[in-house]
Write a protein that holds these residues in place. Structure first.
Motif, PDB file in Angstrom:
ATOM      1  N   LYS A   1     -30.379  25.266  48.510  1.00  0.00           N
ATOM      2  CA  LYS A   1     -29.603  24.066  47.832  1.00  0.00           C
ATOM      3  C   LYS A   1     -28.690  24.857  46.730  1.00  0.00           C
ATOM      4  O   LYS A   1     -27.446  24.079  46.900  1.00  0.00           O
ATOM      5  N   GLU A   2     -28.811  26.040  46.491  1.00  0.00           N
ATOM      6  CA  GLU A   2     -27.534  26.850  45.274  1.00  0.00           C
ATOM      7  C   GLU A   2     -27.635  27.988  45.703  1.00  0.00           C
ATOM      8  O   GLU A   2     -28.913  28.546  45.895  1.00  0.00           O
ATOM      9  N   VAL A   3     -26.674  28.728  45.588  1.00  0.00           N
ATOM     10  CA  VAL A   3     -26.611  30.124  45.617  1.00  0.00           C
ATOM     11  C   VAL A   3     -25.968  30.823  44.372  1.00  0.00           C
ATOM     12  O   VAL A   3     -24.703  30.278  44.017  1.00  0.00           O
ATOM     13  N   PHE A   4     -26.454  31.818  43.481  1.00  0.00           N
ATOM     14  CA  PHE A   4     -25.693  32.009  42.383  1.00  0.00           C
ATOM     15  C   PHE A   4     -25.257  33.477  42.442  1.00  0.00           C
ATOM     16  O   PHE A   4     -26.274  34.452  42.613  1.00  0.00           O
ATOM     17  N   TYR A   5     -24.123  33.580  42.647  1.00  0.00           N
ATOM     18  CA  TYR A   5     -23.626  34.999  43.146  1.00  0.00           C
ATOM     19  C   TYR A   5     -22.114  35.241  42.342  1.00  0.00           C
ATOM     20  O   TYR A   5     -21.197  34.557  42.576  1.00  0.00           O
TER      21      TYR A   5
ATOM     22  N   LYS B   1     -16.089  30.863  44.209  1.00  0.00           N
ATOM     23  CA  LYS B   1     -16.541  29.558  43.900  1.00  0.00           C
ATOM     24  C   LYS B   1     -17.334  29.491  42.847  1.00  0.00           C
ATOM     25  O   LYS B   1     -17.463  28.320  42.062  1.00  0.00           O
ATOM     26  N   SER B   2     -17.883  30.467  42.429  1.00  0.00           N
ATOM     27  CA  SER B   2     -19.059  30.431  41.369  1.00  0.00           C
ATOM     28  C   SER B   2     -18.240  30.375  39.920  1.00  0.00           C
ATOM     29  O   SER B   2     -17.119  30.915  39.713  1.00  0.00           O
ATOM     30  N   GLN B   3     -18.934  29.477  39.005  1.00  0.00           N
ATOM     31  CA  GLN B   3     -18.272  29.242  37.617  1.00  0.00           C
ATOM     32  C   GLN B   3     -18.243  30.679  36.701  1.00  0.00           C
ATOM     33  O   GLN B   3     -17.656  30.723  35.781  1.00  0.00           O
ATOM     34  N   ASN B   4     -18.923  31.934  37.167  1.00  0.00           N
ATOM     35  CA  ASN B   4     -19.029  32.878  36.541  1.00  0.00           C
ATOM     36  C   ASN B   4     -17.891  33.890  37.172  1.00  0.00           C
ATOM     37  O   ASN B   4     -17.630  34.901  36.632  1.00  0.00           O
ATOM     38  N   TYR B   5     -17.092  33.314  38.131  1.00  0.00           N
ATOM     39  CA  TYR B   5     -16.301  34.441  38.968  1.00  0.00           C
ATOM     40  C   TYR B   5     -15.072  34.915  38.090  1.00  0.00           C
ATOM     41  O   TYR B   5     -14.784  36.120  38.091  1.00  0.00           O
ATOM     42  N   PHE B   6     -14.605  34.017  37.173  1.00  0.00           N
ATOM     43  CA  PHE B   6     -13.522  34.395  36.290  1.00  0.00           C
ATOM     44  C   PHE B   6     -13.788  35.584  35.314  1.00  0.00           C
ATOM     45  O   PHE B   6     -13.095  36.653  35.257  1.00  0.00           O
ATOM     46  N   ILE B   7     -14.979  35.385  34.720  1.00  0.00           N
ATOM     47  CA  ILE B   7     -15.485  36.545  33.714  1.00  0.00           C
ATOM     48  C   ILE B   7     -15.899  37.786  34.396  1.00  0.00           C
ATOM     49  O   ILE B   7     -15.483  38.983  34.006  1.00  0.00           O
ATOM     50  N   ALA B   8     -16.564  37.727  35.594  1.00  0.00           N
ATOM     51  CA  ALA B   8     -17.070  38.508  36.507  1.00  0.00           C
ATOM     52  C   ALA B   8     -15.872  39.632  36.943  1.00  0.00           C
ATOM     53  O   ALA B   8     -16.006  40.746  36.865  1.00  0.00           O
TER      54      ALA B   8
END
Ligand SMILES: Cc1ncc(COP(=O)(O)O)c(C=O)c1O
Length: 398
Positions: free
Chosen positions: A282-286, A291-298
């Motif tokens: 369904k979804e991958v959290f990486y 494309k992840s919403q966390n990418y910018f801060i990461a």
């Protein structure tokens, strides 16, 4: 010659072969106590007038080499080694709080850290609150007059949400609060929270620092010596120390940290992209996925995306458990950062202690799995996942 580069420090920092008969690798001081030449010498050592080793619960040369290396890698003044990651977590919190204080915590923390905070609240009245830590306002609103510590994990175990360390530090400093970051998922190779303003970094060294699944250990690195000075008596009196042999294994593990993590990060990207394209996922959290919403801060605070990710199966808890039962090479096990690829079911394993309602608020659903990618060929990891997904799909259809 000054050894400045991170990869060089992993191998050389804190150890001079010339001080140990030329031994290439640090010797293992497997001793409980140390002898004094005279009673007066012993008296001076106990009075702190001599910088001698006295007893291995107070200090050990092999452990000290590891501590010096870890302090340099995290860019802190002092590192302290512990018998487990939880010993590191609990000693850190004990050193910072007193009766009546309050702790503010990221919403989503390791299950036993949650259990420890619950115990502090139930037995000693030290309260805590959880916070998404998405905005400065939200953090400020949850800070109380008695808040002494902000404790965060980033990326959060197991949802892989990333918290902006600099933003948290900014609010904390305005309120004179100590910031602690659990850096287990990144290791200092991927993230150095002390350089972003936090006060204490800690690790379950069981994970990437060891890297080989053969040690349970913890490390705390303090930006300032004063913070370590408050923790040293707690470690001495509670006694959750690291054994010299475990320190020796960690020194060996550290030497390959950078090469291991480079490979794990590369493997993780390949496996994530396979899972993202699979209809049963369904979804991958990486955080390393752009494309992840966390990418910018990461990408602001992490060197790479890391070797751990979470994903959800398009199905029930039973379907999710069945899927991992079909895996052949990938092992079902908690822990992470090892050479072997490991998968676990957080809702019934690492986070089973968190009540279901809170667990779901943290984003830990019954169809979520956490995977720690190892050093195997990525094609073999993907092939194992593929065959297990096919088998569990045909079982569902039947
Ligand atoms: C993020 C995190 N912190 C702390 C711990 C506790 O470490 P240990 O198991 O070494 O006590 C763990 C263990 O999985 C962890 O994942």
């Amino acid at each position: 010659m000054k050894k400045n580069q991170f990869d060089t420090k992993l191998i050389h920092e804190g150890y001079k072969t010339s001080e140990y008969h030329g031994s290439l690798t640090p010797p293992l001081f497997h001793t409980s106590t140390y002898t004094f030449p005279t009673a007066q010498h012993g008296e001076q050592s106990f009075a702190g007038e001599r910088d001698d080793f006295i007893y291995s619960r107070l200090g050990n040369p092999t452990v000290q080499i590891l501590e010096e290396r870890m302090a340099a890698l995290e860019e802190g003044e002092v590192a302290l080694a512990f018998g487990s990651g939880m010993a590191a977590v609990s000693a850190t919190i004990f050193s910072l709080i007193s009766t009546g204080d309050h702790i503010l915590c990221s919403k989503g923390i390791y299950g036993c850290t949650y259990g420890f905070l619950e115990m502090l609240e139930n037995k000693f009245g030290i309260e805590h609150n959880f916070c998404e830590m998405d905005t400065e306002e939200e953090i400020q609103n949850l800070i109380q007059e008695n808040t002494k510590v902000i404790f965060i994990e980033t990326p959060i175990n197991p949802t892989m949400k990333v918290i902006d360390i600099e933003m948290v530090v900014e609010v904390a400093k305005k309120n004179n609060i100590t910031v602690v970051v659990d850096n287990t998922f990144c290791s200092p190779y991927l993230q150095k929270p002390l350089t972003q303003g936090c006060d204490i970094v800690l690790h379950s060294a069981t994970k990437y620092i060891s890297g080989h699944g053969d040690v349970v250990a913890g490390i705390v690195v303090c930006k300032a010596k004063e913070l370590a000075d408050r923790m040293i008596p707690i470690r001495k009196d509670i006694g959750a120390i690291m054994s010299p042999f475990d320190a020796w294994l960690l020194l060996r593990g550290l030497k390959t940290l950078a090469v291991r993590m480079d490979r794990q990060c590369e493997n993780a990207k390949k496996v994530v992209s396979f899972l993202q394209s699979h209809p049963m996922v369904k979804e991958v959290f990486y955080p390393g996925d752009f494309k992840s919403q966390n990418y910018f801060i990461a990408s602001k605070q992490m060197k790479k995306g890391g070797g751990v990710f979470a994903f959800t199966i398009d199905g029930t808890k039973k379907d999710t458990q069945e899927f991992i039962n079909h895996l052949e090479m990938i092992k079902i096990a908690v822990s992470l950062g090892d050479t072997e690829t490991l998968v676990q079911h957080p809702a019934t394993m690492t986070h089973a202690v968190v009540p279901k309602e809170l667990r779901e608020k943290m984003g830990i659903t019954d169809n979520m799995l956490r995977m720690s990618v190892g050093l195997e060929a990525w094609e073999d990891i993907v092939a194992d996942l593929q065959q297990a997904l096919i088998k569990s799909n045909s079982n569902t259809v039947c």
